[in-house]
Design an enzyme around this catalytic site. Structure first.
Site, PDB file in Angstrom:
ATOM      1  N   ASP A 485       0.951  -1.304  -0.179  1.00 48.42           N
ATOM      2  CA  ASP A 485       0.034  -0.183   0.111  1.00 48.42           C
ATOM      3  C   ASP A 485       0.993   1.399   0.103  1.00 48.42           C
ATOM      4  O   ASP A 485       0.232   2.356  -0.344  1.00 48.42           O
ATOM      5  CB  ASP A 485      -0.880   0.061   1.285  1.00 48.42           C
ATOM      6  CG  ASP A 485      -2.198  -0.875   1.216  1.00 48.42           C
ATOM      7  OD1 ASP A 485      -2.494  -0.926   0.143  1.00 48.42           O
ATOM      8  OD2 ASP A 485      -2.404  -1.432   2.082  1.00 48.42           O
TER       9      ASP A 485
HETATM   10  C1  BGC Z   1       0.420   1.424   6.281  1.00 50.31           C
HETATM   11  C2  BGC Z   1       0.152   0.148   5.653  1.00 50.31           C
HETATM   12  C3  BGC Z   1      -1.544   0.100   5.453  1.00 50.31           C
HETATM   13  C4  BGC Z   1      -2.082   1.371   4.994  1.00 50.31           C
HETATM   14  C5  BGC Z   1      -3.426   1.275   4.931  1.00 50.31           C
HETATM   15  C6  BGC Z   1      -0.397   2.439   5.702  1.00 50.31           C
HETATM   16  O1  BGC Z   1      -0.045   3.524   6.662  1.00 50.31           O
HETATM   17  O2  BGC Z   1       1.871   1.528   6.103  1.00 50.31           O
HETATM   18  O3  BGC Z   1       0.437  -1.054   6.119  1.00 50.31           O
HETATM   19  O4  BGC Z   1      -1.660  -1.039   4.673  1.00 50.31           O
HETATM   20  O5  BGC Z   1      -1.714   2.317   5.774  1.00 50.31           O
HETATM   21  O6  BGC Z   1      -3.990   2.280   4.456  1.00 50.31           O
HETATM   22  C1  NOJ Z   2      -1.481  -3.888   5.649  1.00 47.91           C
HETATM   23  C2  NOJ Z   2      -2.622  -3.715   4.641  1.00 47.91           C
HETATM   24  O1  NOJ Z   2      -3.754  -4.204   5.404  1.00 47.91           O
HETATM   25  C3  NOJ Z   2      -2.311  -4.927   3.516  1.00 47.91           C
HETATM   26  O2  NOJ Z   2      -3.522  -4.960   2.584  1.00 47.91           O
HETATM   27  C4  NOJ Z   2      -1.221  -4.518   2.703  1.00 47.91           C
HETATM   28  O3  NOJ Z   2      -1.048  -5.340   1.929  1.00 47.91           O
HETATM   29  C5  NOJ Z   2      -0.036  -4.427   3.648  1.00 47.91           C
HETATM   30  N1  NOJ Z   2      -0.228  -3.502   5.014  1.00 47.91           N
HETATM   31  C6  NOJ Z   2       1.499  -3.813   2.824  1.00 47.91           C
HETATM   32  O4  NOJ Z   2       1.116  -2.539   2.849  1.00 47.91           O
END
Ligand code: BGC
Ligand code: NOJ
Length: 810
Positions: A485
């Site tokens: 993400d």
């Molecule tokens: C996090 C990710 C997460 C995303 C969700 C980010 O700040 O680092 O792990 O999936 O937010 O929106």
């Molecule tokens: C958390 C999110 O829930 C997941 O969908 C994503 O793949 C990982 N972070 C990595 O960014």
């Protein structure tokens, strides 16, 4: 250093000190009513939606941490303490918290009084039951004053913590049976058709419902006036902060024990029947619920039901081996965590506030891989819910709300990996159940009933979404991001407070993802198989052709010499390449491309995995990328916003370590795969709890990487795709028992450390007992099925009711 121990027989983790490095929590409830409970009785409960129907108030970022819970204050001749240690923090002579499957029991003892608090949500009911046993362990009598305490949340947890100008005037309660039952009815006078109550099955000496009266002006939780005084004030809340506290006089002869049952419940009332008389709520549904849990016998029966429920679920996959840590992860804690992710998605934990995130499209499909063997019928429903939010072009909202089941734009859309996860989820469901009928299920797009079409058509749109969105090298466009993400290649954000996930300041069709390419190749055989099954031969042929083409494209444009590239950015520059100054290598494409079989024959797979070992492996697990980004890159987005070693910037993402583990088994290196697994599997980290700091019974999303100041420290436990993927890795690839479309595949690849083991797997109504003699060589297994040798590793599915004995030498 440990802070407790595993009690496998009782399927519990036993915490022996209130001073764990962070609140170590558990979840109660598995249908509509849920609760979080820490080892100090902190936490809260809610009906279905942690934001909109929250019963108990919880304080975030509070000092001390973890304030708000179900607290029992005991006044023993002026000495005031809590069996849960918090909030008074009066020293205990003994302390124990047993987190079990769907229940928690906390026992504290001080100066000859032992109090034990059992908390659980009875299956099928919308209440937390608290059974409090108090025992006098001295030779003299004890005259105790005992006070229960919970603080109500004014339902909408977000509004509750922000909108004081209104909320300080809306609070209302009712009191019944002299104070034994306390009702919370804020906003019931207007649009709410639900209320909550807190009941005790005993006569009370008093009660309180007004927080300030209970605590005393400017007092805090540790020394409430009422508990210190030893007498309730019979306060009736009007606005401000309503609470519920029962005051009990508990006289105990030497050795005597008394038990009280409290019910903290939620009920809904049909609008027409809301009132008993003007202003007085209809209490009938509350009474009915209270009746069900007013004796210790009823509590015991409900606890038995809960335990049987879990025994049933867990019997679908179990292993007996000489490695007790392996056994407890596979048989108890990993599936338990998977069920919690099914219930919560990413909404409510001690790292997720319950007010932010709903159900993720990607997350829910991945979670399904971990719980489909436990609750296949509910997995089916989940698939339909997810697919119903998909857009007609195959793309998806990134999340949807559990209450309404509708997609929303809170975290945007256009994550170009999302569509393919639906195929993963559906294939896993069909492998488990053989229910091809689900493909004909009529499912709408974006919840619009006029657009209903078969689920297979949804898969087709998913698959073709990738093909319709290829970039200059023929690799899939990344869109806002892919699985990561935080790799936001079209975001270009320079403005604080802008969300990396919803902002797209550039629109270009250049940024491409090698990860999505790997996913595409990985999922294509399943998609083609399903298409063929339905008679869509041309579509199957096309899928196979496109997959072969993508495979070549990866090897041509996604290979960096020693490992797979990560992406091409907006400008067409390489990401995750030896040419880069920082972050030359990323974990995701190494894991996923090899899982998909890319480069297995040509040797690139082995090279890529050797590069992972060399450049990404650490003593606490495999980091996401190396070297970390040392400064913010506007063209890369959130990944470079994190200080080195944390989260997506070179943290150990326990979610994608299993991809590498599975990949290692695909090239037959079980020893290495098992070693990687043990580095992140929490039961193996118990002895290092002072470093790891989070629960040793569940996975955390992230462990700080080697470049972090606090290498080895975990964050974000419980709600993470880590649970599902590690379950897949250990159960299906290391232990090697996985359902396939036409049979149960048995292909262990564990390395030599664990010799003999037996897996019991229930699937499609039959039971398979698989006895494995494991030499650790990782060669093709030799199988006999009910005494007869078979060729290959596929055990045909037996008739429902059958028991099949499989012997496996590998
Ligand atoms: C996090 C990710 C997460 C995303 C969700 C980010 O700040 O680092 O792990 O999936 O937010 O929106
Ligand atoms: C958390 C999110 O829930 C997941 O969908 C994503 O793949 C990982 N972070 C990595 O960014």
């Amino acid at each position: 250093m440990r802070f407790g121990y595993f009690d496998d027989k009782n399927r519990e983790y036993v915490i022996t000190t209130p001073k764990t490095p962070y609140p170590w929590i558990n979840y109660l409830g598995s249908e509509n009513f849920f609760a979080l409970v820490s080892h100090r009785a902190g936490g809260y409960c809610f009906y279905r939606d942690a934001r909109l129907r929250r019963l108990m108030r919880y304080r975030y970022n509070n000092v001390p941490t973890d304030m708000g819970g179900r607290y029992f204050y005991i006044n023993d001749g002026g000495d005031v303490w809590n069996p849960s240690f918090a909030p008074t923090k009066a020293a205990l002579d003994s302390f124990e918290c047993r987190h079990g499957l769907g229940y928690t029991r906390i026992t504290g003892e001080r100066k000859g009084v032992r109090a034990s608090l059992l908390m659980f949500v009875p299956p099928g009911h919308t209440a937390e039951v608290h059974e409090l046993r108090i025992k006098n362990t001295t030779a003299g009598p004890k005259n105790l004053k005992v006070f229960s305490f919970i603080e109500w949340c004014l339902w909408n947890a977000y509004d509750d913590m922000t909108n004081y100008q209104r909320n300080f005037s809306t609070g209302e309660v009712e009191i019944e049976r002299g104070g034994s039952t306390i009702y919370h009815k804020t906003e019931y006078r207007e649009r709410r058709d639900h209320y909550a109550f807190y009941n005790v099955n005993a006569e009370v000496a008093g009660f309180d419902t007004d927080r300030e009266t209970f605590f005393g002006l400017y007092n805090d939780w540790s020394a409430p006036d009422v508990a210190l005084k030893g007498a309730s004030s019979k306060s009736v809340a009007s606005g401000w902060s309503p609470i519920a506290s029962h005051g009990l006089d508990v006289d105990l002869a030497p050795g005597e024990e008394k038990t009280f049952v409290f019910t903290l419940g939620y009920v809904e009332v049909p609008r027409a029947d809301k009132w008993e008389k003007p202003g007085i709520i209809n209490k009938k549904p509350a009474h009915a619920l209270i009746e069900k849990f007013s004796t210790t016998e009823q509590v015991a029966a409900a606890m038995k039901g809960l335990s049987d429920h879990w025994s049933r679920l867990l019997s679908n996959y179990s292993v007996e081996s000489t490695d007790e840590k392996l056994n407890r992860m596979v048989n108890i804690w990993n599936p338990y965590q998977c069920m919690v992710t099914f219930n919560m998605s990413r909404s409510a934990s001690y790292f997720e506030t319950g007010i932010g995130r709903g159900m993720g499209f990607r997350d829910s499909n991945q979670d399904l891989l971990g719980f489909v063997h436990l609750v296949p019928e509910r997995a089916r429903e989940r698939i339909i819910d997810i697919a119903s939010t998909q857009f007609p072009d195959g793309s998806a909202y990134h999340q949807y709300q559990p209450l309404t089941k509708r997609g929303n734009n809170d975290v945007g859309s256009g994550f170009n990996d999302d569509p393919l996860w639906l195929i993963f989820g559906v294939a896993a469901y069909i492998r488990e159940t053989g229910d091809y009928g689900i493909l004909d299920e009529q499912v709408p797009f974006d919840n619009d009933p006029k657009t209903k079409t078969s689920l297979f058509e949804h898969l087709k749109r998913s698959f073709n979404y990738t093909l319709n969105n290829l970039g200059p090298h023929g690799l899939p466009l990344i869109g806002r991001a892919d699985w990561n993400d935080c790799l936001n290649l079209n975001c270009f954000s320079e403005t604080p407070d802008e969300s990396f996930q919803t902002t797209g300041n550039r629109t270009g069709r250049t940024a491409e993802s090698v990860f999505i390419a790997g996913m595409f190749v990985g999922v294509a055989p399943d998609y083609a198989f399903l298409a063929e099954k339905l008679g869509f031969t041309d579509e199957a042929k096309k899928a196979r052709g496109e997959s072969a083409k993508m495979n070549d494209t990866i090897l041509k444009h996604g290979w960096d010499g020693e490992w797979f590239l990560r992406a091409y950015d907006f400008f067409g520059n390489k990401v995750g390449s030896k040419e880069n100054k920082e972050s030359q290598i990323f974990i995701e494409p190494q894991g996923f491309c090899v899982m998909a079989g890319v480069g297995v024959e040509g040797g690139q797979a082995k090279k890529a995995l050797d590069s992972v070992k060399e450049r990404l492996d650490t003593k606490y697990g495999i980091v996401l990328n190396n070297t970390p980004y040392s400064e913010y890159h506007v063209e890369l987005g959130e990944i470079s916003s994190y200080p080195p070693g944390y989260k997506e910037n070179a943290g150990i993402f326990c979610h994608n370590n299993p991809w590498v583990i599975i990949a290692e088994t695909m090239i037959g290196r079980g020893d290495r795969a098992f070693d990687y697994w043990k580095k992140i599997a929490p039961a193996y980290l118990e002895e290092q709890s002072e470093v790891h700091r989070l629960e040793p019974y569940v996975y955390a999303q992230m462990i700080a990487g080697k470049d972090a100041v606090r290498h080895g420290e975990a964050k974000n436990s419980w709600l993470t795709g880590t649970a599902a993927w590690n379950f897949v890795a250990i159960s299906q690839y290391l232990l090697g028992v996985r359902p396939d479309f036409d049979g149960l595949r048995v292909h262990p690849c564990m390395g030599g450390e664990v010799g003999k083991f037996t897996v019991t797997r229930k699937c499609r109504g039959a039971e398979y007992r698989i006895n494995v003699k494991n030499s650790g060589k990782g060669a093709a297994p030799k199988l006999t099925v009910d005494g007869k040798a078979i060729t290959g590793d596929l055990v045909p599915y037996a008739k429902p009711g059958a028991t099949v004995i499989v012997d496996c030498e590998v």
